[in-house]
Design a protein around this motif. Structure first.
Motif, short mmCIF file in Angstrom:
data_model
loop_
_atom_site.label_atom_id
_atom_site.label_comp_id
_atom_site.label_asym_id
_atom_site.label_seq_id
_atom_site.Cartn_x
_atom_site.Cartn_y
_atom_site.Cartn_z
N ILE A 1 -1.35 -5.25 1.84
CA ILE A 1 -1.37 -4.73 0.52
C ILE A 1 -1.02 -5.83 -0.70
O ILE A 1 -1.38 -5.67 -1.70
CB ILE A 1 -0.43 -3.55 0.36
CG1 ILE A 1 -0.81 -2.72 -0.97
CG2 ILE A 1 1.15 -4.01 0.17
CD1 ILE A 1 0.14 -1.36 -0.93
N THR A 2 -0.34 -6.84 -0.24
CA THR A 2 0.06 -8.04 -1.01
C THR A 2 -1.14 -8.61 -1.65
O THR A 2 -2.08 -8.92 -0.97
CB THR A 2 0.79 -8.81 -0.32
OG1 THR A 2 1.99 -8.22 0.02
CG2 THR A 2 1.14 -10.21 -1.27
N ASN B 1 0.66 -5.53 -5.80
CA ASN B 1 -0.03 -5.01 -4.80
C ASN B 1 -1.51 -4.63 -5.37
O ASN B 1 -1.82 -4.72 -6.34
CB ASN B 1 0.48 -3.63 -4.43
CG ASN B 1 1.71 -3.63 -3.77
OD1 ASN B 1 2.17 -4.59 -3.08
ND2 ASN B 1 2.56 -2.69 -4.07
N ARG C 1 -5.92 -1.04 -2.49
CA ARG C 1 -5.40 -0.99 -1.08
C ARG C 1 -4.27 0.06 -1.26
O ARG C 1 -3.87 0.81 -0.39
CB ARG C 1 -5.11 -2.21 -0.56
CG ARG C 1 -6.23 -3.15 -0.29
CD ARG C 1 -5.79 -4.55 0.26
NE ARG C 1 -6.85 -5.42 0.73
CZ ARG C 1 -6.93 -6.58 1.15
NH1 ARG C 1 -5.79 -7.05 1.63
NH2 ARG C 1 -8.07 -7.13 1.37
N ARG C 2 -3.54 0.02 -2.16
CA ARG C 2 -2.45 1.12 -2.38
C ARG C 2 -2.93 2.40 -2.37
O ARG C 2 -2.39 3.17 -1.59
CB ARG C 2 -1.82 0.70 -3.68
CG ARG C 2 -0.40 1.61 -3.97
CD ARG C 2 0.28 1.05 -5.39
NE ARG C 2 -0.50 1.88 -6.38
CZ ARG C 2 -0.27 3.26 -6.67
NH1 ARG C 2 0.88 3.84 -6.26
NH2 ARG C 2 -0.87 3.62 -7.51
N CYS D 1 -4.13 3.34 1.18
CA CYS D 1 -2.85 3.50 2.22
C CYS D 1 -2.44 4.76 1.86
O CYS D 1 -2.34 5.61 2.82
CB CYS D 1 -1.84 2.44 1.88
SG CYS D 1 -2.25 0.80 2.51
N GLN E 1 1.12 0.34 4.84
CA GLN E 1 0.70 -0.89 3.82
C GLN E 1 1.13 -2.18 4.23
O GLN E 1 0.43 -3.15 3.81
CB GLN E 1 1.74 -0.57 2.44
CG GLN E 1 3.24 -0.79 2.94
CD GLN E 1 3.77 -1.14 1.51
OE1 GLN E 1 3.71 -2.31 1.04
NE2 GLN E 1 4.69 -0.43 1.22
N ASP F 1 6.01 4.69 -5.44
CA ASP F 1 4.64 4.57 -5.81
C ASP F 1 4.08 3.60 -4.76
O ASP F 1 2.68 3.19 -4.49
CB ASP F 1 4.38 3.89 -7.13
CG ASP F 1 5.13 2.60 -7.22
OD1 ASP F 1 5.68 2.03 -6.41
OD2 ASP F 1 5.03 1.90 -8.09
N GLU F 2 4.80 2.96 -3.62
CA GLU F 2 4.26 2.24 -2.59
C GLU F 2 4.08 3.11 -1.27
O GLU F 2 4.78 4.10 -1.03
CB GLU F 2 5.50 1.18 -1.97
CG GLU F 2 5.77 0.36 -3.27
CD GLU F 2 5.48 -1.23 -2.95
OE1 GLU F 2 5.54 -1.33 -1.58
OE2 GLU F 2 5.54 -1.92 -3.76
N PRO F 3 3.04 2.51 -0.54
CA PRO F 3 2.73 3.47 0.56
C PRO F 3 3.70 3.62 1.58
O PRO F 3 4.55 2.57 1.56
CB PRO F 3 1.36 2.72 1.12
CG PRO F 3 0.93 2.10 -0.08
CD PRO F 3 2.23 1.48 -0.92
N GLY G 1 1.89 8.52 -5.82
CA GLY G 1 2.68 7.80 -4.63
C GLY G 1 2.85 8.86 -3.57
O GLY G 1 2.17 9.86 -3.45
#
Ligand SMILES: [Zn+2]
Length: 176
Positions: free
Chosen positions: A4-5, A17, A21-22, A25, A32, A57-59, A131
């Motif tokens: 995801i980076t 990110n 992709r975020r 995922c 991620q 908010d991150e997978p 998220g």
């Protein structure tokens, strides 16, 4: 390197990110970090601010990917307080972070582990993917780090003081 980076100018930008992709995922239940489908245990990294918001908010990540991310990610393992390079954006972010945290206790990260049945996507009023919902059953919560106040370089500290001075001139004094 986490899938995801984001990459810009041929270099990975940790903490930035790829937006697409975020979303991929989150909606396709992918890790991620390794991009593979998530399994029976799903790890998420949760900060106090996420709990107030009700979602991260991150997978999610596989537990083993989360462990690896914790070992290598400077943001998660506490090495972020060094800030060796000083791209303007990072400094601006740091200053904003510091200013908003003035007088607040240091922020901590927790790792939460949920199951597929607790995997719930949080949507905004406009239908956008915010998220993963935190209002779900949690198998286990594990403290990841207690975030200390970052050590600043002299230059960054001077910049921070400027910003705080600007704020204090409009909103009253801020005690150090
Ligand atoms: Zn993974």
């Amino acid at each position: 390197m986490p899938w995801i980076t984001g990459w810009f100018n041929g270099r990975p930008q940790f903490g930035v990110n790829f937006p697409v992709r975020r979303i991929q995922c989150i909606t396709h239940r992918l890790c991620q970090f390794c991009r593979q489908p998530l399994g029976r245990r799903i790890g998420i990294v949760v900060r106090p601010a996420d709990i107030s918001a009700g979602y991260v908010d991150e997978p999610g990540m596989h537990p083993e990917c989360l462990d690896y991310a914790l070992a290598v990610c400077p943001m998660l393992n506490g090495a972020m307080d060094r800030y060796r390079s000083q791209p303007p954006a990072a400094v601006a972010h740091l200053v904003a972070l510091q200013a908003s945290r003035a007088g607040q206790p240091a922020e901590a990260y927790d790792a939460w582990f949920i199951t597929p049945s607790g995997y719930e996507i949080a949507y905004g009023a406009d239908g956008s993917v915010l998220g993963l919902s935190l209002d779900v059953p949690v198998l286990m919560k594990r403290p990841v780090r207690t975030a200390a106040q970052p050590r600043l370089t002299d230059e960054q500290a001077a910049l921070l003081r400027q910003v705080l001075d600007l704020e204090s001139s409009t909103e009253g004094p801020i005690t150090p």
